[in-house]
Design an enzyme around this catalytic site. Structure first.
Site, PDB file in Angstrom:
ATOM      1  N   ASP A  21       0.848  -1.244  -0.086  1.00 20.10           N
ATOM      2  CA  ASP A  21       0.108   0.018   0.060  1.00 20.10           C
ATOM      3  C   ASP A  21       0.928   1.253  -0.097  1.00 20.10           C
ATOM      4  O   ASP A  21       1.564   1.440   0.781  1.00 20.10           O
ATOM      5  CB  ASP A  21      -1.016  -0.087   1.184  1.00 20.10           C
ATOM      6  CG  ASP A  21      -1.692   1.167   1.480  1.00 20.10           C
ATOM      7  OD1 ASP A  21      -2.009   1.832   0.419  1.00 20.10           O
ATOM      8  OD2 ASP A  21      -2.141   1.436   2.535  1.00 20.10           O
ATOM      9  N   ASN A  23      -0.418   4.654  -0.419  1.00 16.99           N
ATOM     10  CA  ASN A  23      -0.891   5.845  -0.047  1.00 16.99           C
ATOM     11  C   ASN A  23      -1.807   5.706   1.230  1.00 16.99           C
ATOM     12  O   ASN A  23      -2.635   6.390   1.347  1.00 16.99           O
ATOM     13  CB  ASN A  23      -1.948   6.297  -1.417  1.00 16.99           C
ATOM     14  CG  ASN A  23      -2.916   5.407  -1.375  1.00 16.99           C
ATOM     15  OD1 ASN A  23      -3.166   4.215  -1.274  1.00 16.99           O
ATOM     16  ND2 ASN A  23      -4.086   5.610  -2.308  1.00 16.99           N
ATOM     17  N   ASP A  25      -3.918   3.611   2.439  1.00 18.03           N
ATOM     18  CA  ASP A  25      -5.507   3.563   2.813  1.00 18.03           C
ATOM     19  C   ASP A  25      -5.955   2.025   3.220  1.00 18.03           C
ATOM     20  O   ASP A  25      -6.798   1.452   3.136  1.00 18.03           O
ATOM     21  CB  ASP A  25      -6.428   3.908   1.515  1.00 18.03           C
ATOM     22  CG  ASP A  25      -6.007   3.132   0.329  1.00 18.03           C
ATOM     23  OD1 ASP A  25      -5.092   2.439   0.421  1.00 18.03           O
ATOM     24  OD2 ASP A  25      -6.694   3.143  -0.586  1.00 18.03           O
ATOM     25  N   ASP A  29      -1.738  -1.267  -4.009  1.00 15.77           N
ATOM     26  CA  ASP A  29      -2.140  -0.551  -5.278  1.00 15.77           C
ATOM     27  C   ASP A  29      -0.518  -0.527  -6.070  1.00 15.77           C
ATOM     28  O   ASP A  29       0.498  -1.247  -5.819  1.00 15.77           O
ATOM     29  CB  ASP A  29      -2.163   0.846  -4.800  1.00 15.77           C
ATOM     30  CG  ASP A  29      -1.257   1.591  -3.554  1.00 15.77           C
ATOM     31  OD1 ASP A  29      -0.145   1.252  -4.271  1.00 15.77           O
ATOM     32  OD2 ASP A  29      -1.844   1.776  -2.731  1.00 15.77           O
ATOM     33  N   ASP A  98      -4.052 -10.097 -16.115  1.00 15.91           N
ATOM     34  CA  ASP A  98      -4.958 -11.270 -15.753  1.00 15.91           C
ATOM     35  C   ASP A  98      -5.997 -10.824 -16.877  1.00 15.91           C
ATOM     36  O   ASP A  98      -6.389  -9.826 -17.173  1.00 15.91           O
ATOM     37  CB  ASP A  98      -5.599 -11.290 -14.413  1.00 15.91           C
ATOM     38  CG  ASP A  98      -5.857 -12.616 -13.940  1.00 15.91           C
ATOM     39  OD1 ASP A  98      -6.545 -13.438 -14.758  1.00 15.91           O
ATOM     40  OD2 ASP A  98      -5.500 -13.043 -12.874  1.00 15.91           O
ATOM     41  N   ASP A 200      -8.172 -16.043 -17.230  1.00 12.73           N
ATOM     42  CA  ASP A 200      -9.201 -16.649 -16.094  1.00 12.73           C
ATOM     43  C   ASP A 200     -10.132 -17.607 -16.674  1.00 12.73           C
ATOM     44  O   ASP A 200     -10.837 -17.435 -17.721  1.00 12.73           O
ATOM     45  CB  ASP A 200     -10.087 -15.610 -15.296  1.00 12.73           C
ATOM     46  CG  ASP A 200     -10.688 -15.918 -14.074  1.00 12.73           C
ATOM     47  OD1 ASP A 200     -10.041 -16.293 -13.056  1.00 12.73           O
ATOM     48  OD2 ASP A 200     -11.844 -15.801 -14.158  1.00 12.73           O
ATOM     49  N   GLU A 255      -6.149 -20.715 -17.351  1.00 12.43           N
ATOM     50  CA  GLU A 255      -6.539 -21.261 -16.054  1.00 12.43           C
ATOM     51  C   GLU A 255      -7.645 -21.961 -16.667  1.00 12.43           C
ATOM     52  O   GLU A 255      -8.603 -21.791 -17.108  1.00 12.43           O
ATOM     53  CB  GLU A 255      -6.975 -20.159 -15.194  1.00 12.43           C
ATOM     54  CG  GLU A 255      -7.173 -20.688 -13.764  1.00 12.43           C
ATOM     55  CD  GLU A 255      -8.593 -20.383 -12.888  1.00 12.43           C
ATOM     56  OE1 GLU A 255      -8.359 -20.371 -11.904  1.00 12.43           O
ATOM     57  OE2 GLU A 255      -9.130 -19.670 -13.620  1.00 12.43           O
ATOM     58  N   HIS A 327      -3.646 -17.453  -5.549  1.00 13.59           N
ATOM     59  CA  HIS A 327      -4.628 -16.382  -4.797  1.00 13.59           C
ATOM     60  C   HIS A 327      -5.980 -17.047  -4.351  1.00 13.59           C
ATOM     61  O   HIS A 327      -6.720 -16.717  -3.574  1.00 13.59           O
ATOM     62  CB  HIS A 327      -4.865 -15.214  -5.380  1.00 13.59           C
ATOM     63  CG  HIS A 327      -5.846 -15.270  -6.740  1.00 13.59           C
ATOM     64  ND1 HIS A 327      -5.110 -16.173  -7.719  1.00 13.59           N
ATOM     65  CD2 HIS A 327      -7.072 -15.243  -7.009  1.00 13.59           C
ATOM     66  CE1 HIS A 327      -5.984 -16.285  -8.612  1.00 13.59           C
ATOM     67  NE2 HIS A 327      -7.283 -15.565  -8.184  1.00 13.59           N
ATOM     68  N   ASP A 328      -6.128 -18.448  -4.937  1.00 16.02           N
ATOM     69  CA  ASP A 328      -7.440 -19.202  -4.771  1.00 16.02           C
ATOM     70  C   ASP A 328      -7.210 -20.457  -3.761  1.00 16.02           C
ATOM     71  O   ASP A 328      -7.954 -21.264  -3.532  1.00 16.02           O
ATOM     72  CB  ASP A 328      -7.993 -19.824  -5.957  1.00 16.02           C
ATOM     73  CG  ASP A 328      -8.668 -18.724  -6.775  1.00 16.02           C
ATOM     74  OD1 ASP A 328      -8.868 -17.740  -6.634  1.00 16.02           O
ATOM     75  OD2 ASP A 328      -8.452 -18.761  -8.171  1.00 16.02           O
TER      76      ASP A 328
HETATM   77  O1  TEU Z   1     -10.846 -19.103 -10.664  1.00 18.65           O
HETATM   78  C1  TEU Z   1     -11.635 -20.081 -11.007  1.00 18.65           C
HETATM   79  C2  TEU Z   1     -11.734 -21.379 -10.326  1.00 18.65           C
HETATM   80  O2  TEU Z   1     -11.373 -22.487 -10.811  1.00 18.65           O
HETATM   81  C3  TEU Z   1     -11.571 -21.272  -8.757  1.00 18.65           C
HETATM   82  O3  TEU Z   1     -13.027 -21.342  -8.640  1.00 18.65           O
HETATM   83  C4  TEU Z   1     -10.901 -22.011  -7.987  1.00 18.65           C
HETATM   84  O4  TEU Z   1     -10.741 -23.207  -8.510  1.00 18.65           O
HETATM   85  C5  TEU Z   1     -11.491 -22.011  -6.775  1.00 18.65           C
HETATM   86  O5  TEU Z   1     -11.457 -20.833  -6.292  1.00 18.65           O
HETATM   87  C6  TEU Z   1     -10.668 -22.915  -5.803  1.00 18.65           C
HETATM   88  O6  TEU Z   1     -11.628 -23.020  -4.586  1.00 18.65           O
HETATM   89  C7  TEU Z   1     -10.681 -18.048 -11.063  1.00 18.65           C
HETATM   90  C8  TEU Z   1      -9.991 -16.924 -10.393  1.00 18.65           C
HETATM   91  O7  TEU Z   1      -8.704 -17.502 -10.042  1.00 18.65           O
HETATM   92  C9  TEU Z   1     -10.877 -16.745  -9.089  1.00 18.65           C
HETATM   93  O8  TEU Z   1     -10.127 -15.922  -8.068  1.00 18.65           O
HETATM   94  C10 TEU Z   1     -12.031 -16.169  -9.318  1.00 18.65           C
HETATM   95  O9  TEU Z   1     -12.822 -16.014  -8.115  1.00 18.65           O
HETATM   96  C11 TEU Z   1     -12.844 -16.965 -10.190  1.00 18.65           C
HETATM   97  O10 TEU Z   1     -12.060 -17.409 -11.354  1.00 18.65           O
HETATM   98  C12 TEU Z   1     -13.896 -16.134 -10.947  1.00 18.65           C
HETATM   99  O11 TEU Z   1     -13.302 -15.058 -12.078  1.00 18.65           O
HETATM  100 CA    CA Z   2      -3.448   1.958  -1.270  1.00 22.65          CA
END
Ligand code: TEU
Ligand code: CA
Length: 556
Positions: A21, A23, A25, A29, A98, A200, A255, A327-328
């Site tokens: 971050d 700035n 908040d 960013d 992405d 995605d 993906e 991130h998932d």
């Molecule tokens: O994720 C798609 C996906 O397959 C996910 O549902 C993943 O397998 C699941 O979150 C695991 O629990 C993509 C993105 O990476 C995710 O962050 C988004 O929420 C999703 O598409 C919708 O755009």
């Molecule tokens: Ca920020």
């Protein structure tokens, strides 16, 4: 096998909201990222994959886009983006964007038009169907985030399809105007100088026209024939390749939930003119006790079987992407290693060895290079992720499963584990922000942070740095042929890599106990390329400590 820069690259994924971050908040960013480019340069990565930074109402943290050609207000401006791209390029770092085009936000102008009337010019940009009646959707498809995949829209008395949240309506790829708009938008980004796309849920863009009911399960993968790997997905990707991708020196990674090795050879074949590589989910999206929700670890023999199938079947035909987390997913060390005080560092290094010595392009998710761990969530209110929040109400609040049973599963698998702020130093909020962060900082930041690890030569960070450097110096790590040894061992993951007269032996102890290993003759007396502890590897019989990992070269 063709040699290309993206096969030789190491990629670093940034989740902008949680990276830095600038700035004050509480939200990461673009300027925050620019300020940390030297850190990434020092680590040695070649490419950044930037999770979505586009304009978005943030129902799903930017995966719901309302304008593909504008930056999210919270992340900064298009000028900030241009500076980031320029500064990255100056350091020899590429940026992959992405691309979220299975769906838009319901606040995208196309959808606002589309829902306004049955005969609007954009009506057919999305997937509208009559319901069986006002309360009964056209079919039984479920959304990945729970509930029906159909939302009734009063205004025109029809339902629209949303495979994710109801604020993420699915685009109708069958409509040539939709494809043209998407390809134009991609061209606009390519002309700006970006270096590729991570696409995605690209395996989900084509749906069967008939839309029959599917098997009822808790997992969308089972709708396979209808909306995963659907009938036209390959022709859409070939068209995209011809009209956009082939015109630029960029890389692409799809993906692709529901992908198999056979399908990967089509999506990412050496000569199929679709994508460069795909993410496969056999390892991380395993089914558990309640849909994806579980607190059980994958047995090592299963893990090896999956990895080995991908390593061998794609060899020479398609290209693998290698990742433990993103991130998932929960944090790699908490899921596949051991995040206890005693073994966190050593098991994080072991996992890194195991993955970075394989064939494919490795992806590092922000904080993985520090051995960041899952978060000790205390109560349901701690979650920010729409999937975790919906799952808790669907499974627990509904009374289907008790809190006691479900909670450990949510803790083990929640996507929010990966989304807590990057731990930069030991000052309050881990140096991520001086405000209140949008999601809590992991309380272990005083021990686990970049400042400490960059100054400590024995850290997880320096181990990753070394692995990245080794990949650059040794083509066998990139292109060598993989072979599994000791398939039945529940403790050791052992494999070799071979390219012309080079050969490597990779040995990883995935268990918390000591064990021993007999090195094949050709490696006795070989050099140790990297190891996560001190040991004498010159002997035939090697005793291994918990989570020990090492790589030997063949004796000359
Ligand atoms: O994720 C798609 C996906 O397959 C996910 O549902 C993943 O397998 C699941 O979150 C695991 O629990 C993509 C993105 O990476 C995710 O962050 C988004 O929420 C999703 O598409 C919708 O755009
Ligand atoms: Ca920020």
């Amino acid at each position: 096998m063709k040699k290309t820069w993206w096969k030789e690259a190491v990629i670093y994924q940034i989740y902008p909201r949680s990276f830095m971050d600038s700035n004050k908040d509480g939200i990461g960013d673009l300027m925050g990222i620019t300020g940390k480019l030297d850190y990434l340069k020092y680590l040695g990565i070649d490419v950044i994959w930037l999770s979505p930074v586009y304009k978005s109402p943030n129902d799903d943290n930017g995966y719901d886009i309302s304008d593909y050609q504008a930056i999210m207000d919270e992340f900064g401006t298009m000028e900030d983006f241009d500076v980031l791209l320029d500064e990255a390029h100056k350091r020899g770092i590429r940026i992959v964007m992405d691309l979220v085009v299975n769906h838009t936000s319901d606040e995208h102008k196309w959808f606002m038009e589309s829902r306004s009337s049955r005969d609007n010019a954009c009506r057919d940009y999305y997937i509208w169907r009559e319901g069986k009646d006002e309360k009964t959707p056209p079919n039984n498809w479920g959304s990945c985030f729970g509930g029906s995949a159909w939302q009734y829209d009063e205004n025109t008395d029809m339902f629209y399809l949303h495979l994710f949240s109801k604020k993420q309506p699915d685009l109708n790829w069958n409509n040539p105007a939709v494809r043209k708009n998407i390809f134009d938008m991609m061209t606009w980004w390519c002309d700006k100088g970006i270096d590729g796309f991570r696409m995605d849920v690209i395996s989900m863009i084509s749906k069967t026209a008939e839309m029959p009911d599917g098997k009822v399960t808790d997992f969308y993968g089972d709708y396979g024939p209808y909306c995963v790997n659907g009938p036209n997905v390959h022709s859409y990707l070939q068209e995209m390749n011809e009209k956009v991708l082939s015109k630029y020196d960029i890389m692409t990674v799809g993906e692709t939930p529901g992908v198999t090795t056979e399908l990967a050879k089509q999506y990412a074949g050496e000569d199929t003119k679709e994508l460069n590589m795909v993410f496969q989910f056999e390892l991380v999206d395993t089914l558990g006790k309640y849909g994806k929700w579980t607190d059980e670890k994958l047995p090592l023999t299963d893990l090896k079987k999956i990895m080995t199938r991908w390593q061998t079947e794609l060899h020479g035909e398609a290209w693998n992407s290698l990742f433990w987390d993103n991130h998932d997913q929960p944090r790699a060390v908490s899921r596949f290693g051991d995040d206890s005080q005693e073994y966190r560092e050593v098991s994080a290094k072991m996992l890194a060895t195991c993955l970075h010595m394989m064939q494919g392009t490795p992806y590092i998710y922000q904080g993985e290079e520090l051995g960041m761990t899952n978060f000790p969530f205390k109560e349901p209110e701690d979650f920010r992720d729409i999937e975790s929040i919906n799952a808790y109400s669907e499974w627990c609040k509904s009374g289907k499963v008790s809190h006691e049973k479900f909670w450990p599963c949510l803790l083990f698998r929640s996507r929010d584990n990966a989304r807590t702020p990057m731990q930069w130093d030991d000052t309050p909020q881990a140096g991520f922000t001086t405000a209140t962060p949008w999601i809590s900082v992991n309380p272990n930041y005083k021990e686990i942070n970049a400042k400490e690890e960059t100054s400590n030569p024995d850290s997880v960070f320096h181990y990753y740095k070394k692995l990245i450097a080794l990949r650059k110096q040794n083509p066998v790590i990139v292109y060598g042929k993989y072979e599994l040894l000791l398939a039945d061992s529940e403790e050791l993951y052992v494999y070799t890599r071979e390219l012309e007269d080079e050969k490597l032996l990779v040995v990883c102890n995935f268990s918390a106990h000591e064990t021993s290993f007999h090195a094949p003759d050709e490696f006795i007396g070989g050099q140790c390329m990297i190891a996560n502890m001190e040991n004498d590897y010159s002997k035939g019989c090697i005793s291994l400590k918990p989570y020990e990992a090492f790589v030997l070269t063949k004796k000359d």
